[in-house]
Design a protein around this motif. Structure first.
Motif, PDB file in Angstrom:
ATOM      1  N   ASN A  21       0.826  -1.212   0.000  1.00 23.70           N
ATOM      2  CA  ASN A  21       0.000   0.000   0.000  1.00 23.70           C
ATOM      3  C   ASN A  21       0.858   1.259   0.000  1.00 23.70           C
ATOM      4  N   THR A  22       2.070   1.178  -0.522  1.00 27.80           N
ATOM      5  CA  THR A  22       2.964   2.323  -0.490  1.00 27.80           C
ATOM      6  C   THR A  22       2.681   3.273  -1.645  1.00 27.80           C
ATOM      7  N   ASP A  23       2.824   4.561  -1.375  1.00 24.93           N
ATOM      8  CA  ASP A  23       2.696   5.595  -2.401  1.00 24.93           C
ATOM      9  C   ASP A  23       4.031   6.267  -2.672  1.00 24.93           C
ATOM     10  N   ASN A  24       4.843   6.443  -1.618  1.00 31.61           N
ATOM     11  CA  ASN A  24       6.080   7.204  -1.735  1.00 31.61           C
ATOM     12  C   ASN A  24       7.343   6.376  -1.550  1.00 31.61           C
ATOM     13  N   ILE A  57       7.783  -9.602  12.573  1.00 33.14           N
ATOM     14  CA  ILE A  57       6.421 -10.083  12.375  1.00 33.14           C
ATOM     15  C   ILE A  57       6.458 -11.589  12.560  1.00 33.14           C
ATOM     16  N   ASP A  58       5.622 -12.117  13.427  1.00 37.03           N
ATOM     17  CA  ASP A  58       5.527 -13.560  13.596  1.00 37.03           C
ATOM     18  C   ASP A  58       4.619 -14.090  12.492  1.00 37.03           C
ATOM     19  N   MET A  59       5.229 -14.658  11.459  1.00 34.99           N
ATOM     20  CA  MET A  59       4.468 -15.088  10.291  1.00 34.99           C
ATOM     21  C   MET A  59       3.502 -16.223  10.610  1.00 34.99           C
ATOM     22  N   SER A  63      -2.004 -13.557   8.722  1.00 33.37           N
ATOM     23  CA  SER A  63      -2.694 -13.950   7.489  1.00 33.37           C
ATOM     24  C   SER A  63      -2.381 -12.946   6.400  1.00 33.37           C
ATOM     25  N   ASN A  64      -2.306 -11.680   6.803  1.00 29.61           N
ATOM     26  CA  ASN A  64      -2.079 -10.575   5.880  1.00 29.61           C
ATOM     27  C   ASN A  64      -1.009  -9.660   6.450  1.00 29.61           C
ATOM     28  N   VAL A  65      -0.092  -9.219   5.592  1.00 32.27           N
ATOM     29  CA  VAL A  65       0.943  -8.264   5.971  1.00 32.27           C
ATOM     30  C   VAL A  65       0.732  -7.026   5.115  1.00 32.27           C
ATOM     31  N   TYR A  66       0.631  -5.855   5.747  1.00 30.68           N
ATOM     32  CA  TYR A  66       0.347  -4.608   5.062  1.00 30.68           C
ATOM     33  C   TYR A  66       1.576  -3.710   5.101  1.00 30.68           C
ATOM     34  N   LEU A  67       2.047  -3.299   3.943  1.00 29.36           N
ATOM     35  CA  LEU A  67       3.196  -2.415   3.829  1.00 29.36           C
ATOM     36  C   LEU A  67       2.692  -1.032   3.432  1.00 29.36           C
ATOM     37  N   ASP A  68       2.721  -0.107   4.368  1.00 26.75           N
ATOM     38  CA  ASP A  68       2.347   1.272   4.105  1.00 26.75           C
ATOM     39  C   ASP A  68       3.626   2.102   4.044  1.00 26.75           C
ATOM     40  N   ASP A  69       3.515   3.372   3.697  1.00 24.64           N
ATOM     41  CA  ASP A  69       4.703   4.214   3.564  1.00 24.64           C
ATOM     42  C   ASP A  69       5.490   4.344   4.852  1.00 24.64           C
ATOM     43  N   ASN A  70       4.804   4.448   5.990  1.00 28.18           N
ATOM     44  CA  ASN A  70       5.510   4.656   7.267  1.00 28.18           C
ATOM     45  C   ASN A  70       5.142   3.630   8.311  1.00 28.18           C
ATOM     46  N   TYR A  73       2.263  -3.594   9.295  1.00 27.14           N
ATOM     47  CA  TYR A  73       1.467  -4.265  10.317  1.00 27.14           C
ATOM     48  C   TYR A  73       0.840  -5.515   9.722  1.00 27.14           C
ATOM     49  N   TYR A  74       0.263  -6.332  10.571  1.00 23.22           N
ATOM     50  CA  TYR A  74      -0.340  -7.583  10.104  1.00 23.22           C
ATOM     51  C   TYR A  74      -1.569  -7.935  10.938  1.00 23.22           C
ATOM     52  N   ASP A  75      -2.370  -8.820  10.379  1.00 23.46           N
ATOM     53  CA  ASP A  75      -3.502  -9.386  11.110  1.00 23.46           C
ATOM     54  C   ASP A  75      -3.640 -10.840  10.742  1.00 23.46           C
TER      55      ASP A  75
END
Length: 75
Positions: A21-24, A57-59, A63-70, A73-75
Motif C-alpha cells: 500500500n505504499t505511495d512514496n 512479524i511472527d508469520m 494472514s495478511n501483511v500490510y506495507l504502508d509508507d511509514n 502491520y499484520y492481522d
C-alpha cells in the motif's frame, strides 16, 4: 475434514498475503529469519543489502501483511 478457524489460511500453514500500500516508498526486500540468520531476499536479489531496520512479524500469526509508507502491520 475440519480446520481450526484461528489457523485456517494463516502463516501457521505457510500462507500469507502481502499488501503493498505504499505511495512514496518502494519495497525492495522481504526476508525471514529463524533467529540465527536471515534468508535471501524473497522479492529480488539485491546483494544482501539491508536498507532499513528489520521489523519483526511472527508469520505464524499473520494472514495478511500490510506495507504502508511509514508503517508495516499484520492481522
Amino acid at each position: 475434514m475440519a480446520t481450526t478457524p484461528a489457523h485456517a489460511g494463516t502463516g501457521a500453514e505457510g500462507y500469507f498475503t502481502i499488501y503493498n500500500n505504499t505511495d512514496n516508498n518502494v519495497v525492495v526486500g522481504f526476508y525471514t529469519s529463524d533467529g540465527s540468520s536471515w534468508s535471501g531476499n524473497w522479492l529480488a536479489d539485491d546483494g544482501g543489502k539491508t536498507i532499513d531496520n528489520p521489523i519483526n512479524i511472527d508469520m505464524c500469526d499473520a494472514s495478511n501483511v500490510y506495507l504502508d509508507d511509514n508503517e508495516i502491520y499484520y492481522d
